[in-house]
Design an enzyme around this catalytic site. Structure first.
Site, short mmCIF file in Angstrom:
data_model
loop_
_atom_site.label_atom_id
_atom_site.label_comp_id
_atom_site.label_asym_id
_atom_site.label_seq_id
_atom_site.Cartn_x
_atom_site.Cartn_y
_atom_site.Cartn_z
N ASN A 107 52.44 151.11 144.37
CA ASN A 107 51.64 150.86 143.16
C ASN A 107 50.17 150.94 143.53
O ASN A 107 49.78 150.61 144.65
CB ASN A 107 51.94 149.46 142.61
N HIS A 109 46.51 149.34 142.33
CA HIS A 109 45.98 148.20 141.58
C HIS A 109 44.46 148.21 141.71
O HIS A 109 43.94 148.36 142.82
CB HIS A 109 46.56 146.90 142.15
N SER A 136 43.50 149.03 145.57
CA SER A 136 44.48 148.87 146.64
C SER A 136 45.75 149.62 146.27
O SER A 136 46.17 149.62 145.12
CB SER A 136 44.84 147.40 146.82
N ASP A 145 51.88 142.34 142.30
CA ASP A 145 50.71 142.83 143.04
C ASP A 145 50.62 142.18 144.42
O ASP A 145 49.52 142.01 144.96
CB ASP A 145 49.42 142.60 142.25
C1 GAR Z 1 44.17 152.62 136.91
O1 GAR Z 1 42.87 152.10 137.02
C2 GAR Z 1 45.13 151.75 137.70
O2 GAR Z 1 44.59 151.23 138.88
C3 GAR Z 1 45.41 150.65 136.71
O3 GAR Z 1 45.51 151.32 135.46
C4 GAR Z 1 44.68 152.48 135.49
C5 GAR Z 1 45.53 153.67 135.07
O4 GAR Z 1 44.73 154.81 134.87
N1 GAR Z 1 46.60 149.94 137.03
C6 GAR Z 1 46.80 148.65 136.74
O5 GAR Z 1 45.98 147.95 136.19
C7 GAR Z 1 48.13 148.10 137.20
N2 GAR Z 1 48.23 146.71 136.92
P1 GAR Z 1 45.41 156.25 134.83
O6 GAR Z 1 46.54 156.22 133.79
O7 GAR Z 1 44.31 157.16 134.41
O8 GAR Z 1 45.93 156.58 136.20
#
Ligand code: GAR
Length: 196
Positions: A107, A109, A136, A145
């Protein structure tokens, strides 16, 4: 060649970065982009890249997480991935699902874990007066997480930053970090990637 399924809920920019990286001598290839959100922007982007897509809408399952996950697993069984990459996948997975994929699920985060698990990471880092933020990549375990960290990238928090400006600084680092970690992981190397 390792087979990779990417799970998304939104725009899928990390999914695109991962998929674009899996070319040439890369030891993995994308075999499925799976979304729990029917209209997720990442689905069209995956289709444009020629990657098979599937949707398992979580809403008809209500609170029955096990049934939702059984439907996810059925899609995964069809694609037979070796590795799952969560990339902006905004559903919490149960211990049963996570255990079944132990050691094979990553994942990304948007915080410097172990700081700021959960949501609103950038706002919380700014509110705390931190001078650095980042992202991360970690192995997914039953602890939200909380799994072993496989890579981190740092950016400065600047005066006047908002959650939005900070997210815009972190996201390009996510697009560098996640492919670097996936490549190493697919090669069987779990030593952390540290950027920059
Ligand atoms: C990213 O910033 C990722 O790190 C975050 O969602 C966004 C997805 O963007 N993830 C979380 O918050 C997980 N809890 P994307 O759809 O453009 O890749």
């Amino acid at each position: 060649m390792k087979r990779v399924a990417i799970l998304i809920s939104g725009g899928g920019s990390n999914m695109v970065a991962l998929a674009e990286s899996m070319v040439g001598d890369h030891p993995a290839r994308p075999v499925l982009v799976l979304s729990n959100v029917p209209g997720a922007g990442g689905l069209a982007r995956a289709q444009a890249m020629g990657i098979p897509t599937a949707v398992v809408d979580h809403r008809p399952f209500g609170r029955d997480r096990a049934a939702f996950e059984a439907a996810l697993q059925a899609e995964l069984d069809r694609a037979a991935p070796d590795i799952l990459c969560l990339a902006g996948f905004m559903r919490v997975l149960t211990e049963g699902f996570v255990t079944a994929w132990a050691g094979r699920m990553l994942n990304i985060h948007p915080s410097l874990l172990p700081k700021y698990r959960g949501l609103d990471t950038h706002a919380r880092a700014i509110a705390a007066g931190d001078t650095q933020a980042g992202c991360s990549v970690h192995e997914v375990t039953a602890e939200l997480d909380g799994g072993p960290i496989l890579g981190q990238a740092r950016v400065p928090i600047l005066p006047g930053d908002t959650a939005g400006t900070l997210a815009a600084r972190v996201l390009p680092m996510e697009h560098l970090l996640y492919p670097a970690v996936l490549r190493r992981f697919a090669e069987g190397d779990k030593s952390p990637v540290l950027l920059p």
